[in-house]
Design a protein around this motif. Structure first.
Motif, PDB file in Angstrom:
ATOM      1  N   GLU A  20       4.134  -1.818   0.774  1.00 42.30           N
ATOM      2  CA  GLU A  20       4.651  -1.117  -0.394  1.00 42.30           C
ATOM      3  C   GLU A  20       3.992   0.252  -0.578  1.00 42.30           C
ATOM      4  O   GLU A  20       4.522   1.113  -1.288  1.00 42.30           O
ATOM      5  CB  GLU A  20       4.447  -1.968  -1.649  1.00 42.30           C
ATOM      6  CG  GLU A  20       5.308  -3.227  -1.652  1.00 42.30           C
ATOM      7  CD  GLU A  20       5.128  -4.016  -2.940  1.00 42.30           C
ATOM      8  OE1 GLU A  20       4.294  -3.600  -3.765  1.00 42.30           O
ATOM      9  OE2 GLU A  20       5.821  -5.040  -3.107  1.00 42.30           O
ATOM     10  N   SER A  21       2.811   0.427   0.030  1.00 39.20           N
ATOM     11  CA  SER A  21       2.164   1.751  -0.030  1.00 39.20           C
ATOM     12  C   SER A  21       1.234   1.881   1.159  1.00 39.20           C
ATOM     13  O   SER A  21       0.426   1.012   1.430  1.00 39.20           O
ATOM     14  CB  SER A  21       1.392   1.931  -1.343  1.00 39.20           C
ATOM     15  OG  SER A  21       0.373   0.970  -1.454  1.00 39.20           O
ATOM     16  N   GLY A  22       1.423   2.956   1.903  1.00 37.43           N
ATOM     17  CA  GLY A  22       0.572   3.173   3.050  1.00 37.43           C
ATOM     18  C   GLY A  22      -0.702   3.885   2.663  1.00 37.43           C
ATOM     19  O   GLY A  22      -1.122   3.895   1.501  1.00 37.43           O
ATOM     20  N   GLU A  23      -1.342   4.573   3.651  1.00 37.96           N
ATOM     21  CA  GLU A  23      -2.604   5.252   3.383  1.00 37.96           C
ATOM     22  C   GLU A  23      -2.411   6.409   2.409  1.00 37.96           C
ATOM     23  O   GLU A  23      -3.327   6.791   1.695  1.00 37.96           O
ATOM     24  CB  GLU A  23      -3.194   5.751   4.701  1.00 37.96           C
ATOM     25  CG  GLU A  23      -3.600   4.619   5.627  1.00 37.96           C
ATOM     26  CD  GLU A  23      -4.163   5.168   6.916  1.00 37.96           C
ATOM     27  OE1 GLU A  23      -4.166   6.411   7.092  1.00 37.96           O
ATOM     28  OE2 GLU A  23      -4.612   4.350   7.755  1.00 37.96           O
ATOM     29  N   ASN A  24      -1.198   6.954   2.394  1.00 36.23           N
ATOM     30  CA  ASN A  24      -0.932   8.072   1.473  1.00 36.23           C
ATOM     31  C   ASN A  24      -0.106   7.609   0.273  1.00 36.23           C
ATOM     32  O   ASN A  24       0.584   8.427  -0.354  1.00 36.23           O
ATOM     33  CB  ASN A  24      -0.228   9.212   2.209  1.00 36.23           C
ATOM     34  CG  ASN A  24       1.065   8.733   2.877  1.00 36.23           C
ATOM     35  OD1 ASN A  24       1.393   7.556   2.819  1.00 36.23           O
ATOM     36  ND2 ASN A  24       1.771   9.661   3.503  1.00 36.23           N
TER      37      ASN A  24
END
Length: 544
Positions: A28-32
């Motif tokens: 649902e959310s990567g590193e950024n």
């Protein structure tokens, strides 16, 4: 996943973009802090996987349906290492498809096809017809099962072509079940038709004692072949159970049975050249003993049942045996057999019984059947011996059948069903058999009582002679000691029915010792009856 079809799709699959990073999972959310997205390439891969799976399993895509994968699972064809369909194999291998089919545990025949040569069913393989027709284009074996544990199932047709054979061509076989085919199964609704030798042939093989088939067949139909079914002598063909099978309109015969422990339940053997043929084989393994239960064996042309030199017996229980409207051809034939037991069914065919002293001659029984009117027993040879044919408790619409043996109602009897020429001594003395069994057809020996007691005797004689005289009578004699010293017990008057035919009948009671003999002689007031007469008789008694 269905291909995209909303107006925004491309007709040709676009080239994939370069891959980035290591293969991974949605988040649902990567590193950024940006969610993962599949993109066109990912969806195109899923669509391609779906299409390849359907092509591999032979399922046709329909955009209106959502059960494609379910169909593939039901067909059992998702794993190419385990299952295959004929349609897929034909697409991949062409004429080599049948050779490739032997590599799979499950082989689905889902399209019509014409083939030559034999398909050998491997051990343990399931061959399933899906309403398909396989046409054999040569005069060889179409399917051969000669291994352990295979199964032929589904609904379909195995055919040689469009014409019923008019003569036999050896080797033209729809399904040949080899001597190594133990514990196989045939079921579902297979039809085998128009082969020039036999529809299905169960081969007994090498007669290896103890190695028996123990196989099962249900719902198999053999029609318009030369022979329908053949069960050949040998242990591998034994202990075969068949239910609701049909053998119809085959040119030569419906069923040839030589082997042992075959149980055929229900079904029909009808409209064939000949019906059920029980035959002693040339090689003597463990032949012809088993049963047919509740089977319609009728309207075959040359015979309904032909038991030929059967040594170990056979039971036909609750079967219907009707001729083809011609009593001279569509009959039941019992030729030099022993142990044939026709019981509890309906007989609408004449019975031809032959017993000419062959090594296999023994006792046979026809009992408790409903008999159609005007279907008499027919003698097979002029010197036939009905001693060992037990006929009892049969009935027609008017009551007890005329050809029942009174021995089983009143005790013991002597009966001839045809007129035999018998030469008399000057006094015409005849006596009956010494053995405590029914000895119909034999004249001129003694007949003994088995126990001491009071006996009621019933005598009915049919006489034929050209030497008539006034006051002729039958003299009844007894020999209580069995020593040949005869005493007159009574007389029965002779009544002439025509110029050459007469009858005499009567009954009386007398006490007898065990071993007492009964005889009779034909007399006139002058003491002489005739040098030759024809005798047909029924003599019966009961211990009262």
């Amino acid at each position: 996943m269905h291909p995209l079809q909303n107006g925004s799709q491309a007709e040709q699959r676009p080239a994939s973009k370069p891959l980035t990073g290591l293969a991974g999972w949605f988040t649902e959310s990567g590193e950024n802090n940006v969610p993962s997205y599949p993109g066109a390439d990912w969806f195109n891969h899923v669509i391609a996987e779906f299409q390849n799976a359907l092509a591999e399993t032979g399922v046709e895509f329909d955009p209106e349906n959502d059960d494609h994968l379910a169909q593939a699972f039901i067909n059992g064809n998702l794993s190419s290492s385990d299952s295959a369909s004929l349609s897929r194999l034909k697409q991949k291998y062409g004429i080599a498809a049948w050779a490739q089919a032997a590599n799979y545990r499950h082989f689905l025949i889902d399209i019509d096809d014409a083939k030559s040569g034999v398909y050998v069913i491997p051990a343990g393989q399931v061959v399933k017809f899906q309403n398909a027709t396989i046409t054999q284009s040569d005069d060889g074996v179409c399917f051969l099962g000669d291994s352990i544990g295979w199964r032929l199932c589904g609904k379909g047709i195995i055919t040689r072509g469009t014409n019923k054979p008019t003569s036999e061509v050896a080797g033209s076989i729809g399904l040949s079940v080899g001597p190594n085919a133990l514990k196989h199964t045939i079921d579902g609704g297979i039809i085998i038709e128009r082969f020039k030798s036999v529809g299905v042939k169960f081969n007994g093989g090498g007669l290896l004692s103890g190695t028996v088939g123990r196989s099962y067949t249900n719902g198999l139909t053999c029609r318009e072949n030369w022979d329908g079914f053949q069960f050949l002598d040998g242990f591998p063909a034994e202990y075969h159970s068949l239910t609701n099978c049909f053998s119809t309109d085959n040119a030569n015969r419906g069923v040839l049975e030589e082997t042992g422990n075959t149980n055929w339940i229900g079904g029909t053997i009808s409209g064939n050249g000949g019906g059920l043929h029980l035959r002693h084989p040339t090689a003597g393994g463990n032949p012809h003993h088993g049963m047919f239960v509740g089977t319609n064996i009728n309207h075959n042309n040359s015979y309904q049942l032909w038991a030929e030199k059967v040594a170990f017996g056979y039971d036909l229980v609750g079967c219907h045996l009707y001729d083809n409207g011609n009593a001279a051809t569509g009959r039941i034939r019992l030729d030099n057999c022993r142990g044939i037991n026709i019981i509890g069914g309906t007989i609408g065919a004449a019975i031809e019984y032959t017993n000419d002293g062959h090594v296999h001659v023994g006792y046979n029984s026809i009992s408790n059947n409903k008999v159609e009117l005007n279907k008499p027993i027919i003698t097979g040879l002029p010197n036939f011996d009905r001693t060992k044919l037990i006929v009892k408790d049969n009935f027609d619409i008017n009551g007890s059948w005329d050809f029942n043996d009174l021995a089983y109602a009143l005790g013991l009897s002597m009966q001839t069903l045809s007129d035999d020429n018998v030469t008399t001594d000057p006094y015409g003395l005849y006596v009956f058999d010494t053995e405590q069994v029914d000895i119909r057809g034999t004249m001129g020996v003694s007949f003994v009582t088995p126990n001491y007691g009071l006996y009621e005797w019933n005598i009915n004689l049919k006489l034929s002679t050209t030497e008539q005289g006034v006051g002729q009578f039958v003299e009844i004699l007894r020999d209580d000691a069995g020593s040949g010293t005869w005493a007159v017990l009574g007389i029965i008057p002779v009544v002439y029915l025509s110029a050459a035919s007469a009858s005499a009948s009567g009954s009386f009671i007398y006490p007898a010792s065990k071993g007492a003999q009964l005889g009779f002689r034909l007399r006139s007031p002058a003491g002489y009856f005739g040098t030759k007469v024809k005798i047909g008789s029924t003599v019966s008694y009961r211990n009262i």
